[in-house]
Design a protein around this motif. Structure first.
Motif, short mmCIF file in Angstrom:
data_model
loop_
_atom_site.label_atom_id
_atom_site.label_comp_id
_atom_site.label_asym_id
_atom_site.label_seq_id
_atom_site.Cartn_x
_atom_site.Cartn_y
_atom_site.Cartn_z
N ILE A 1 -5.00 -3.28 4.75
CA ILE A 1 -3.57 -2.94 4.67
C ILE A 1 -3.43 -1.46 4.99
N PHE B 1 1.51 -6.22 3.03
CA PHE B 1 0.94 -7.48 3.48
C PHE B 1 1.59 -8.60 2.69
N ASN C 1 0.86 -1.18 0.00
CA ASN C 1 0.00 0.00 0.00
C ASN C 1 0.89 1.23 0.00
#
Length: 152
Positions: free
Chosen positions: A114, A120, A95
């Motif tokens: 996230i 992640f 992200n």
């Protein structure tokens, strides 16, 4: 009539410029799709052809990326927003935005939040998600959608 010809030429040139360009580039030039989705609201699995090439649909084939492939979230868009991956591959979702996003495959148990500027790392989904095509969404941003095809 003489004044109309130059005006039509300008309009046609602008129309061609707006419609042309790189196939993977959004209208704002950032490579995104500005909320467009290839699945057009479809949810859950659909028949999978088992094909893993990019084909005519413009989706990216990530099956050859090795044991782990990476997806980015940037400018409130999935990059790529349409891809094929193997259920035996792990995933890394980065992200890059300053806001919370989710990586959610509709009709499956895959639903991960996230945080901003976080990554992640997920395990392979063999046995958890059946091969097929799924809508990818961010449950926090309605325009952030995509399509994922899972193959064996």
């Amino acid at each position: 009539m003489r004044k109309l010809v130059p005006v039509l030429a300008i309009v046609l040139t602008l129309s061609a410029t707006a419609c042309g360009g790189d196939a993977g580039e959004g209208a704002d030039g950032d490579g995104g799709t500005n909320g467009a989705t290839a699945s057009a609201g479809a949810t859950g699995p659909t028949a999978s052809t088992g094909a893993t090439g990019t084909g005519g649909d413009g989706c990216v084939d990530l099956t050859g990326e090795g044991p782990v492939f990476t997806i980015r979230m940037e400018k409130v868009a999935f990059v790529p927003d349409c891809f094929t991956a193997s259920a035996s591959q792990g995933i890394s979702v980065v992200n890059e935005d300053p806001v919370l996003h989710s990586f959610t495959l509709e009709g499956t148990p895959i639903d991960v939040d996230i945080e901003a500027d976080a990554t992640f790392n997920g395990e392979p989904i063999s046995g958890v998600v059946a091969p097929g095509t799924y809508e990818l969404i961010c449950k926090y941003h309605a325009s952030m959608t995509g399509e994922v095809t899972v193959v064996e």
